[in-house]
Design a protein around this motif. Structure first.
Motif, mmCIF file in Angstrom:
data_model
loop_
_atom_site.group_PDB
_atom_site.id
_atom_site.type_symbol
_atom_site.label_atom_id
_atom_site.label_comp_id
_atom_site.label_asym_id
_atom_site.label_seq_id
_atom_site.Cartn_x
_atom_site.Cartn_y
_atom_site.Cartn_z
ATOM 1 N N LEU A 1 21.902 -14.210 21.500
ATOM 2 C CA LEU A 1 21.134 -13.855 22.691
ATOM 3 C C LEU A 1 19.641 -14.061 22.481
ATOM 4 O O LEU A 1 18.906 -14.374 23.419
ATOM 5 N N ALA A 2 19.179 -13.887 21.245
ATOM 6 C CA ALA A 2 17.755 -14.037 20.955
ATOM 7 C C ALA A 2 17.267 -15.453 21.246
ATOM 8 O O ALA A 2 16.069 -15.668 21.485
ATOM 9 N N GLU A 3 18.174 -16.414 21.240
ATOM 10 C CA GLU A 3 17.802 -17.808 21.465
ATOM 11 C C GLU A 3 17.775 -18.171 22.952
ATOM 12 O O GLU A 3 17.428 -19.310 23.295
ATOM 13 N N LEU A 4 18.139 -17.232 23.825
ATOM 14 C CA LEU A 4 18.276 -17.532 25.250
ATOM 15 C C LEU A 4 17.127 -16.934 26.058
ATOM 16 O O LEU A 4 16.512 -15.946 25.659
ATOM 17 N N SER A 5 16.881 -17.522 27.214
ATOM 18 C CA SER A 5 15.898 -16.978 28.152
ATOM 19 C C SER A 5 16.501 -15.779 28.882
ATOM 20 O O SER A 5 17.713 -15.518 28.792
ATOM 21 N N GLY A 6 15.658 -15.076 29.632
ATOM 22 C CA GLY A 6 16.153 -13.926 30.387
ATOM 23 C C GLY A 6 17.240 -14.306 31.378
ATOM 24 O O GLY A 6 18.242 -13.612 31.526
ATOM 25 N N GLY A 7 17.049 -15.418 32.084
ATOM 26 C CA GLY A 7 18.041 -15.866 33.047
ATOM 27 C C GLY A 7 19.345 -16.265 32.385
ATOM 28 O O GLY A 7 20.428 -16.001 32.913
ATOM 29 N N GLU A 8 19.244 -16.902 31.214
ATOM 30 C CA GLU A 8 20.448 -17.300 30.483
ATOM 31 C C GLU A 8 21.217 -16.074 29.995
ATOM 32 O O GLU A 8 22.451 -16.026 30.062
ATOM 33 N N ARG A 9 20.491 -15.075 29.514
ATOM 34 C CA ARG A 9 21.164 -13.841 29.088
ATOM 35 C C ARG A 9 21.878 -13.177 30.260
ATOM 36 O O ARG A 9 22.975 -12.619 30.108
ATOM 37 N N GLN A 10 21.247 -13.232 31.436
ATOM 38 C CA GLN A 10 21.863 -12.636 32.624
ATOM 39 C C GLN A 10 23.200 -13.296 32.919
ATOM 40 O O GLN A 10 24.167 -12.625 33.299
ATOM 41 N N ARG A 11 23.294 -14.589 32.734
ATOM 42 C CA ARG A 11 24.547 -15.292 32.982
ATOM 43 C C ARG A 11 25.602 -14.919 31.945
ATOM 44 O O ARG A 11 26.798 -14.839 32.246
ATOM 45 N N VAL A 12 25.175 -14.656 30.712
ATOM 46 C CA VAL A 12 26.111 -14.213 29.674
ATOM 47 C C VAL A 12 26.656 -12.823 30.007
ATOM 48 O O VAL A 12 27.849 -12.549 29.854
ATOM 49 N N LEU A 13 25.783 -11.933 30.478
ATOM 50 C CA LEU A 13 26.232 -10.584 30.850
ATOM 51 C C LEU A 13 27.184 -10.635 32.039
ATOM 52 O O LEU A 13 28.131 -9.836 32.111
ATOM 53 N N LEU A 14 26.962 -11.575 32.957
ATOM 54 C CA LEU A 14 27.905 -11.754 34.058
ATOM 55 C C LEU A 14 29.244 -12.234 33.531
ATOM 56 O O LEU A 14 30.304 -11.771 33.975
#
Length: 256
Positions: free
Chosen positions: A137-150
């Motif tokens: 997750l540290a390698e991802l942007s905020g928007g990318e993390r949001q998609r992972v949480l979805l």
């Protein structure tokens, strides 16, 4: 038809202020219900109360059963949650974060099954996060993390999904992707309840709950002009909802 979720005289306070006031609400199964309203209206508090994450008086029923009487595992199998501004340990791999959504389906300390892996793969591909599965997750942007949480929420395959501000940090193309994912969930019979600030996106919902000062002031179809009038009213008539090219759009109301 029995509601997927129901609240009866639901009230709650935070910091000595009543944020929910005697709310009676029925969420119909297999439909997308969106909760809208100005800041401080109680939208997120209502969603948390329906998820059993906020201490409150009154009653929440899930599939006709009192939520308070269900075990944590029973609730997790029936109800998935994606909260606002959620965070996970940044050194976790994307695959492992999405696999957390499968925990309610697994025995204690059991190894994930092939079905678990298939569900996680499908969720990551649906949210266009599959290519990052081995990244942290540290390698991802905020928007990318949001998609992972979805993807984590989707992998649980619960019949009811609650999402608080799922479009936060998502750019417009990925907001459209989220809308398409919701439509796919509805085809599968999933009940979706979301809180959105983006009124234009909320207008695509089957049903809209309009809130103001801790109360539900209107609950109706997203396509109903009465619903549109209620939305305009809670925002002080500073916006207008009009039809454009076959869909509803939100326009600013410019003072003359």
């Amino acid at each position: 038809m029995r509601p997927a979720l129901e609240t009866r005289q639901l009230s709650a306070s935070l910091g000595g202020r009543r944020v929910l006031k005697d709310i009676d609400l029925q969420i119909q199964p297999g439909r997308w219900t969106c909760v809208v309203g100005p800041n401080g209206a109680g939208k997120s508090s209502l969603l948390k109360a329906m998820a059993g994450l906020l201490s409150c008086s009154g009653e929440v029923l899930l599939q006709g059963q009192p939520l308070a009487g269900l075990s944590d595992k029973q609730k997790a199998l029936q109800l998935s949650w994606m909260g606002q501004g959620e965070s996970s340990t940044l050194d976790l791999r994307v695959w492992d974060v999405a696999m957390l959504g499968r925990l309610p389906h697994q025995n204690w300390l059991a190894t994930p099954t092939q079905q678990d892996a298939q569900m996680v793969e499908a969720a990551l591909k649906a949210t266009q996060a599959w290519d990052w599965r081995d990244r942290t997750l540290a390698e991802l942007s905020g928007g990318e993390r949001q998609r992972v949480l979805l993807a984590r929420a989707m992998s649980g395959n619960a019949p009811t999904m609650l999402m608080d501000e799922p479009l936060a940090n998502l750019d417009p193309p990925h907001q459209v992707d989220w809308l398409e994912q919701v439509q796919c969930l509805l085809v599968q019979g999933t009940t979706v309840v979301s809180v959105l600030h983006e009124i234009g996106m909320a207008l695509h919902a089957d049903d809209i709950v309009v809130m103001s000062e801790g109360q539900v002031v209107h609950h109706g179809a997203g396509s109903d002009t009465v619903t549109h009038s209620a939305i305009e009213a809670v925002f002080g008539h500073r916006i207008r909802i009009r039809a454009l090219d076959g869909q509803w759009v939100v326009l600013p109301r410019i003072a003359q």
